[in-house]
Design an enzyme around this catalytic site. Sequence first.
Site, mmCIF file in Angstrom:
data_model
loop_
_atom_site.group_PDB
_atom_site.id
_atom_site.type_symbol
_atom_site.label_atom_id
_atom_site.label_comp_id
_atom_site.label_asym_id
_atom_site.label_seq_id
_atom_site.Cartn_x
_atom_site.Cartn_y
_atom_site.Cartn_z
ATOM 1 N N SER A 1 22.948 -22.558 69.381
ATOM 2 C CA SER A 1 22.179 -23.413 68.485
ATOM 3 C C SER A 1 20.803 -23.771 69.020
ATOM 4 C CB SER A 1 22.956 -24.710 68.180
ATOM 5 O OG SER A 1 22.913 -25.584 69.284
ATOM 6 N N LYS B 1 20.540 -30.939 72.681
ATOM 7 C CA LYS B 1 19.818 -30.930 71.407
ATOM 8 C C LYS B 1 18.467 -31.640 71.551
ATOM 9 C CE LYS B 1 22.952 -29.140 68.549
ATOM 10 N NZ LYS B 1 23.817 -28.643 69.633
#
Length: 227
Positions: free
Chosen positions: A147, A185
């Site tokens: 991701s 993230k």
Amino acid sequence: MLTAKQRELIVFIQQRLEETGVSPSFEEMKEALDLKSKSGVHRLISALEERGFLRRLPNRARALEVIRQPGDTTPARAASAPSNVVPLTPPAPRAAEPANDVIELPLHGRIAAGAPIEALEGQSTLPVPAALLGPGEHYALEVSGDSMVEAGIFDGDFALVRRTSTARDGEIVVALVRGEEATLKYLRRENGQVRLDPANAAYDPQFYRPDEVEVQGKLAGLLRRYH
């Protein structure tokens, strides 16, 4: 006030500079201070650097500069430095050696770059070139998932993380979600919520209440192995 180890390290670095004109290696400092690992040396140097006693010279291997000694109230100056203080520009009778100092960072398992997974506290270590790390305490995590590929972070990479509990919007962080799962993230705050953004168009942002997310570090670098 400095700790005994911090004082001992300054004295050792000063003596080595006076003798050879080159600061000691991390291995030499570890042995001189009877420390278990080079990461302990790194923490001492970072603390002394932050408090204005030492300075790392950029673009030079094994280059440490003693700015002032314990008990000095002002940084030493090259033009009027007392005899027991190393000048700001120490003599360099021989060429600097290659930057091969290595720090053993704690390797705390795997971290998700996708759906959150548990970041395990382990006993393993990862050897990391000291030149990749700045001041502060660091640890390493192995990346799992895709991701964050658009940020250049791939499955199997090792994330080098500076330990901190705060971060600004837009920084890549290690976020502990609901006290159980950790993920790598971009951190952003939006409408009273914490948004954890991936760097892959195939994944959606994750939204949490502020009390559900704890910042455990900021990305400081990456290591990649090619097989």
